[in-house]
Design a protein around this motif. Structure first.
Motif, mmCIF file in Angstrom:
data_model
loop_
_atom_site.group_PDB
_atom_site.id
_atom_site.type_symbol
_atom_site.label_atom_id
_atom_site.label_comp_id
_atom_site.label_asym_id
_atom_site.label_seq_id
_atom_site.Cartn_x
_atom_site.Cartn_y
_atom_site.Cartn_z
ATOM 1 N N VAL B 177 47.550 30.049 39.385
ATOM 2 C CA VAL B 177 48.826 30.778 39.395
ATOM 3 C C VAL B 177 49.519 30.591 40.749
ATOM 4 N N ASP B 178 48.790 29.990 41.723
ATOM 5 C CA ASP B 178 49.320 29.746 43.055
ATOM 6 C C ASP B 178 49.705 31.035 43.777
ATOM 7 N N PRO B 179 48.737 31.927 43.945
ATOM 8 C CA PRO B 179 49.033 33.196 44.615
ATOM 9 C C PRO B 179 49.087 32.998 46.134
ATOM 10 N N GLU B 180 49.541 34.030 46.841
ATOM 11 C CA GLU B 180 49.529 33.964 48.307
ATOM 12 C C GLU B 180 48.338 34.722 48.861
ATOM 13 N N VAL B 181 47.975 35.785 48.145
ATOM 14 C CA VAL B 181 46.850 36.619 48.570
ATOM 15 C C VAL B 181 45.847 36.646 47.418
ATOM 16 N N ILE B 182 44.553 36.606 47.744
ATOM 17 C CA ILE B 182 43.528 36.734 46.702
ATOM 18 C C ILE B 182 42.678 37.959 47.013
ATOM 19 N N LEU B 183 42.621 38.869 46.055
ATOM 20 C CA LEU B 183 41.778 40.056 46.193
ATOM 21 C C LEU B 183 40.481 39.801 45.439
ATOM 22 N N MET B 184 39.358 40.112 46.069
ATOM 23 C CA MET B 184 38.077 39.910 45.399
ATOM 24 C C MET B 184 37.273 41.195 45.441
ATOM 25 N N ASP B 185 36.827 41.629 44.261
ATOM 26 C CA ASP B 185 36.090 42.889 44.174
ATOM 27 C C ASP B 185 34.606 42.584 43.978
ATOM 28 N N GLU B 186 33.854 42.543 45.050
ATOM 29 C CA GLU B 186 32.426 42.187 45.009
ATOM 30 C C GLU B 186 32.187 40.980 44.103
ATOM 31 N N PRO B 187 32.787 39.839 44.412
ATOM 32 C CA PRO B 187 32.761 38.715 43.472
ATOM 33 C C PRO B 187 31.376 38.126 43.285
ATOM 34 N N ALA B 188 30.441 38.416 44.181
ATOM 35 C CA ALA B 188 29.125 37.781 44.082
ATOM 36 C C ALA B 188 28.034 38.770 43.697
ATOM 37 N N SER B 189 28.425 40.010 43.406
ATOM 38 C CA SER B 189 27.387 41.022 43.221
ATOM 39 C C SER B 189 26.579 40.807 41.951
ATOM 40 N N ALA B 190 27.138 40.062 40.985
ATOM 41 C CA ALA B 190 26.399 39.847 39.739
ATOM 42 C C ALA B 190 25.724 38.477 39.746
ATOM 43 N N LEU B 191 25.667 37.819 40.912
ATOM 44 C CA LEU B 191 25.198 36.427 40.945
ATOM 45 C C LEU B 191 23.900 36.286 41.737
ATOM 46 N N ASP B 192 23.197 35.185 41.489
ATOM 47 C CA ASP B 192 21.960 34.909 42.232
ATOM 48 C C ASP B 192 22.316 34.355 43.614
ATOM 49 N N PRO B 193 21.314 34.255 44.523
ATOM 50 C CA PRO B 193 21.612 33.856 45.912
ATOM 51 C C PRO B 193 22.277 32.490 46.032
ATOM 52 N N ILE B 194 21.885 31.527 45.211
ATOM 53 C CA ILE B 194 22.488 30.189 45.340
ATOM 54 C C ILE B 194 23.959 30.226 44.920
#
Lengths: 344, 264
Positions: B177-194
């Protein structure tokens, strides 16, 4: 019309049943009792099918395929002599039991009812799930349950007193006059009793079940789908049409089929507004029709007077046809809704 | 604040992309965020940290008007994007969300193909040209470090990807969508370490072109990826500063207690 409980409650019970059957209790008394109860339900359906088959067997032999392909329904000359014999089954002279008119009427009225009900039900369900403030949801849901509880004959009376005259005096003349060039919209405007009025009454009657099922399908879908779309700069309408509805497609098809199944079997209200057609196929959407359920009721009295019994058994055969169609539609609907649940 | 200077020299004095002024958020009667004010510098990563329920996600969702979608939620105060208040009555929230993208805690791809997920934004904004959409898809997937893994299965269902791939797909979908700002809400909390480390590397890359605000429950993650850090506690913004300052010499006692592990 039956209440909403069987379908909506049924889907909840199925979800709840998963942990239950995995729990140690499944081997205990409670587990045995529920298995027996479930077994009885299945057994009842099978017994009903078997009974209908056994009872209608002479009619099935007498009528052959003409029960589905012939438009003439005639219980024969009860004061004549001799009898009319097909495949070794004797009926009154001249008796013919063609159910095509009723089969066509049943399917067309239910289909047209879906055309009216589906967009409206989708709109209502989407509004309930995505637009209504919390405090309005409960009363709205209660109102929908209430609609499902209104007796069929009340809808039929409203249809007879209000809807039929309106269709006969205004809608049908207007449509046939201005849009007559479109197939099935031209020709005789009729009295108001007919396919169109039947479909409207049916649409209103299946609305509650359809709204409730679509609402449950939408609620089962994670709200994140809607939010994801909104966060990408979509409008609410785009989120619904591009993301929400496509992702619950099968569930909505299931909801429509459940409602379609109800519409196929609806009797009293349809009987009151459909025009009681016999021996003639509908020419346009305002033509009088008859449905299987309605004809079983309206023809029962004269059928009982048939000493050979084939007329009654032929009505029962029509009922068997309806039963099989409804069973098929409901089974497909269940599979569709279950598939939806699994995909999330 | 002087636009002619090169970005490298301007680490501390960069223009503020987002300015939050006295923002309150209410859920019905519940006062979830109290008078929070904050500036987010352009082309930086701002981490929002704090214990569960401290209001960091609530704060984040105020930055792209996501609270509009929650019946009963209310936001007061101002959020300025390039000096323009996104809560001004004449502002269309749809256009704001076009400029401020969001990546959620759980990967939430649409039940569509990989390709259709990425081009969802351009499509709803009316883009129909197939070649253009393919170009956008490739560029976005490359930026999200996912292209090599999915280039041969763009027509497969997105839900068949792994969790980490799904989350990078959601990032790609946001970039398309070509945004200027990206908000991330705990984007990695459901993911494994790698998968998490891939997302973290990606965030480092993203700040060259975008401004990133990220909620994280992991202080190590905040320390690894962010330039600035803001600490929240019980619906209040306690302290904000450069990440090294917050972690080495916090001004507030409560911040110090949190980063030294004295809160949950």
């Amino acid at each position: 019309m039956a209440s909403l409980t069987p379908t909506v409650g049924g889907s909840r019970a199925r979800r709840a049943a998963v942990p239950f059957s995995q729990s140690p209790a499944s081997g205990t008394l409670a587990g045995v009792l529920t298995s027996i109860a479930a077994g009885i339900c299945l057994l009842l359906v099978v017994l009903m099918l078997l009974f209908l088959l056994w009872y209608t067997w002479p009619a099935i032999r007498y009528n052959g395929l003409s029960i589905l392909s012939d438009i003439t329904w005639n219980i024969g000359n009860q004061y004549g002599t001799g009898s009319s014999i097909h495949n070794g089954v004797a009926a009154e002279p001249g008796a013919e039991f063609g159910g095509l008119v009723f089969l066509v009427g049943t399917l067309l009225s239910a289909l047209l009812a879906m055309v009216f009900a589906v967009p409206l039900a989708l709109g209502v369900a989407l509004t309930i799930v995505y637009r209504l403030p919390e405090r309005l949801r409960l009363p709205t849901n209660a109102l929908i349950e209430l609609m499902a509880g209104i007796p069929s004959v009340v809808y039929g009376l409203w249809g007879t007193i209000v809807l039929v005259p309106w269709v006969g005096n205004h809608v049908a003349p207007f449509v046939t006059h201005h849009f007559g060039f479109i197939p099935f919209l031209g020709g005789d405007a009729g009295s108001g009793n007919g396919l169109f009025a039947a479909a409207i009454v049916l649409a209103i009657m299946v609305m509650p079940i359809m709204v409730a099922t679509v609402r449950d399908v939408l609620l089962a879908q994670p709200k994140s789908i809607y939010e994801a779309s909104m966060a990408l700069g979509s409008t609410s309408w785009q989120a619904v049409t591009h993301a929400v509805l496509p992702s619950v497609r099968t569930g909505i098809v299931g909801a429509i089929l459940v409602a379609f199944g109800r519409a196929l079997g609806e009797t009293m209200a349809v009987l009151m507004v459909a025009g009681n057609a016999i021996n003639i196929l509908p020419q346009n959407i305002f033509s009088p029709i008859n449905t299987i359920a309605a004809v079983v009721v309206s023809q029962l009295e004269s059928a009982v007077s048939d000493a050979s019994g084939v007329a009654q058994r032929s009505l029962a055969e029509l009922a068997l046809v309806l039963f099989v169609i409804s069973l098929a539609v409901n089974t497909i609907a269940r599979v569709a809704i279950r598939g939806q649940d699994r995909s999330h | 604040m002087i636009p002619t200077m090169s970005p490298v020299d301007m680490r501390e004095e960069r223009a503020e992309k987002l300015i939050v002024q006295n923002v309150d958020v209410f859920y019905g009667q519940f006062h979830a965020m109290k008078k929070a004010s904050l500036g987010v510098a352009e082309h930086c990563v701002m981490a929002l940290i704090g214990p569960s329920g401290c209001g960091k996600s609530t704060f984040l969702r105020a930055l792209n008007r996501m609270h509009d979608l929650t019946p009963g939620a209310r936001v007061e105060g101002e959020v300025l994007l390039d000096g323009e208040n996104i809560y001004a009555p004449e502002v269309d929230p749809v256009s704001i969300r076009h400029r401020i993208g969001m990546v959620f805690q759980r990967p939430n791809p649409f039940p569509k193909t990989v390709f259709e997920n990425v081009v969802y934004g351009p499509r709803i904004h009316g883009e129909k040209r197939r070649e253009y959409l393919l170009e956008v898809a490739e560029r976005s997937l490359r930026s999200a470090a996912l292209w090599d893994e999915v280039k041969d299965r763009l027509d497969r269902p997105a839900l068949q990807l792994s969790g980490g791939q799904q989350q990078r797909l959601c990032i790609a979908r946001c970039l398309a969508v070509d945004p200027e700002v990206i908000l991330m809400d705990e984007p990695a909390s459901a993911l494994d370490p790698i998968a998490t480390s891939k997302i973290e590397d990606l965030i480092e890359d993203l700040k060259r072109e975008y401004t990133v605000v990220i909620v994280t429950h992991s202080m190590q993650q905040a320390a690894r990826i962010s330039d600035h850090t803001t600490f929240f506690l019980s619906g209040e913004l306690i302290e904000s500063g450069t990440t090294s300052d917050i972690f080495t010499k916090p001004k507030d006692k409560r911040t110090e207690d949190y980063i030294t592990g004295r809160y949950g």
